[in-house]
Enzyme design. Structure first.
Site, PDB file in Angstrom:
ATOM      1  N   SER A 187       1.246  -7.526  -0.906  1.00  0.00           N
ATOM      2  CA  SER A 187       1.989  -8.525  -0.115  1.00  0.00           C
ATOM      3  C   SER A 187       1.152  -9.726   0.293  1.00  0.00           C
ATOM      4  O   SER A 187       1.700 -10.710   0.798  1.00  0.00           O
ATOM      5  CB  SER A 187       2.656  -7.879   1.100  1.00  0.00           C
ATOM      6  OG  SER A 187       1.761  -7.729   2.177  1.00  0.00           O
ATOM      7  N   THR A 219       0.825  -1.210   0.000  1.00  0.00           N
ATOM      8  CA  THR A 219       0.000   0.000   0.000  1.00  0.00           C
ATOM      9  C   THR A 219       0.856   1.255   0.000  1.00  0.00           C
ATOM     10  O   THR A 219       0.453   2.285  -0.536  1.00  0.00           O
ATOM     11  CB  THR A 219      -0.922  -0.016   1.239  1.00  0.00           C
ATOM     12  OG1 THR A 219      -1.794  -1.124   1.101  1.00  0.00           O
ATOM     13  CG2 THR A 219      -1.741   1.247   1.374  1.00  0.00           C
ATOM     14  N   THR A 228       1.656  -4.213   4.226  1.00  0.00           N
ATOM     15  CA  THR A 228       1.486  -4.501   5.657  1.00  0.00           C
ATOM     16  C   THR A 228       0.964  -5.924   5.910  1.00  0.00           C
ATOM     17  O   THR A 228       1.160  -6.463   6.994  1.00  0.00           O
ATOM     18  CB  THR A 228       0.494  -3.512   6.314  1.00  0.00           C
ATOM     19  OG1 THR A 228      -0.787  -3.655   5.698  1.00  0.00           O
ATOM     20  CG2 THR A 228       0.983  -2.086   6.231  1.00  0.00           C
ATOM     21  N   ASP A 229       0.299  -6.509   4.910  1.00  0.00           N
ATOM     22  CA  ASP A 229      -0.444  -7.737   5.195  1.00  0.00           C
ATOM     23  C   ASP A 229       0.439  -8.921   5.596  1.00  0.00           C
ATOM     24  O   ASP A 229       0.042  -9.742   6.422  1.00  0.00           O
ATOM     25  CB  ASP A 229      -1.326  -8.116   3.997  1.00  0.00           C
ATOM     26  CG  ASP A 229      -2.572  -7.234   3.923  1.00  0.00           C
ATOM     27  OD1 ASP A 229      -2.834  -6.504   4.897  1.00  0.00           O
ATOM     28  OD2 ASP A 229      -3.276  -7.275   2.898  1.00  0.00           O
TER      29      ASP A 229
HETATM   30  C1  SIN Z   1      -0.256  -5.245   0.985  1.00  0.00           C
HETATM   31  O1  SIN Z   1      -0.004  -5.871   2.008  1.00  0.00           O
HETATM   32  O2  SIN Z   1       0.501  -5.225   0.006  1.00  0.00           O
HETATM   33  C2  SIN Z   1      -1.530  -4.490   0.861  1.00  0.00           C
HETATM   34  C3  SIN Z   1      -2.015  -3.964   2.158  1.00  0.00           C
HETATM   35  C4  SIN Z   1      -1.078  -2.976   2.786  1.00  0.00           C
HETATM   36  O3  SIN Z   1       0.066  -2.765   2.409  1.00  0.00           O
HETATM   37  O4  SIN Z   1      -1.563  -2.335   3.757  1.00  0.00           O
END
Ligand code: SIN
Length: 331
Positions: free
Chosen positions: A66, A20, A99-100
């Site tokens: 991710s 993100t 973040t995932d």
């Molecule tokens: C991801 O993990 O690539 C999408 C969600 C995020 O980064 O918050």
């Protein structure tokens, strides 16, 4: 005005993998409907004016959402992070990530990269196009941490809080303060461009696989399949049987409470073990892990023949990484 030392102690290399933080949405008001990983890492750097004039190099390794993180990207991260950290002119390395699965990559790097300098992961909960994106500040903080004299180890910084990569976990689906280190607590804070340490920097903890299977670690083709199965009401043995039939070499059971496992799954797990699959049980609870009991899994009524080894304090996704590395080390 943030405090910026214009006499950099060295170069910082920023490795981009997507997420993100590199995401774009059609509307500035959108925090959840966007395309992750749309931007290259050099675009993220250009959006942070206080980074101008600092010695930075960028390299985009992937542009992944991710949730699709893969072993090939992990292997590339190990190779590139280790290579850059070994360069004398490099003060530290930053990895931008979604973040995932940040906690999985953080734990994997913690166990596979000798980070005598800071190896700092960062991410964002809001896309780069949001009205108030969190990515630029997080990236600035990550570069600041990567240049911090004396800092070392695999670290993650989000929302001004620094966590050890070994303890990181995502605890909220959309809020900006989405990360925690559980019972371990944070390592440091980023305050107005300065690092305030709360406890010693994390010690290195390289897995045996680094010494015993370095080539396999760098080349992900043929890494063993390790899957996670959650224990829950109405759990079915067929899930484990199907994974074993599909070639699983390791299984982590995300057990209930202190790692207890539904009787259906326990029986299937014992069949899997008899077939040579390595099984560990963790806890699906957010905090606490599994505290070993003399009676083992199953508590006071547990049958000694049914005991399944536990993963200690590791979360299910961390236990999966650890088991993957154990299997790699075993050859
Ligand atoms: C991801 O993990 O690539 C999408 C969600 C995020 O980064 O918050």
């Amino acid at each position: 005005m943030q405090n910026i030392d214009r006499n950099p102690p060295g170069l910082v290399v920023i490795l981009g993998t997507g997420g993100t933080i590199a995401g774009t949405a059609a509307s500035a008001a959108s925090h959840v409907g966007y395309q992750a990983g749309a931007l290259g890492v050099e675009v993220l750097v250009a959006a942070v004016p206080p980074l101008r004039g600092l010695a930075l190099e960028t390299e985009t390794l992937a542009r992944l959402d991710s949730c699709h993180m893969d072993h090939a990207t992990w292997a590339a991260l190990v190779r590139r992070a280790a290579w850059h950290l070994a360069r004398p002119e490099v003060a530290g390395v930053v990895v931008t990530h979604g973040t995932d699965t940040l906690e999985e990559t953080a734990f994997f790097l913690h166990r596979t990269v000798a980070a005598a300098k800071p190896l700092v992961l960062t991410a964002a909960m809001r896309p780069a196009t949001a009205l108030s994106p969190d990515g630029p500040q997080n990236l600035f903080d990550a570069v600041t941490l990567a240049r911090e004299p004396g800092a070392h180890g695999v670290l993650a910084v989000l929302g001004g809080v620094v966590h050890a990569g070994a303890s990181l976990r995502k605890v909220h689906g959309y809020r900006v303060d989405a990360f925690s280190a559980g019972d371990a607590g944070p390592v440091a804070l980023l305050e107005d461009g300065r690092v305030r340490t709360l406890r010693p920097w994390p010690a290195g903890a390289l897995h045996d696989a680094v010494a015993r299977a370095p080539q396999r670690l760098r080349e992900p083709t043929g890494w063993p399949a390790v899957d996670i199965v959650t224990s829950h009401a109405g759990a079915r043995a067929a899930v484990i049987d199907a994974l074993v039939a599909a070639g699983a070499r390791g299984l982590v059971i995300a057990g209930t409470g202190n790692g207890s496992v539904h009787a259906e799954l326990r029986a299937a797990a014992q069949r899997a073990r008899a077939a040579g699959v390595v099984v560990r049980r963790a806890s699906r609870c957010l905090l606490g892990g599994v505290v070993a009991s003399d009676a083992g899994e199953g508590g006071a009524t547990g049958n000694a023949a049914d005991l399944l080894p536990d993963a200690g304090v590791l979360t299910p996704v961390q236990a999966r990484v650890e088991l993957l590395l154990d299997l790699l080390a075993a050859g």
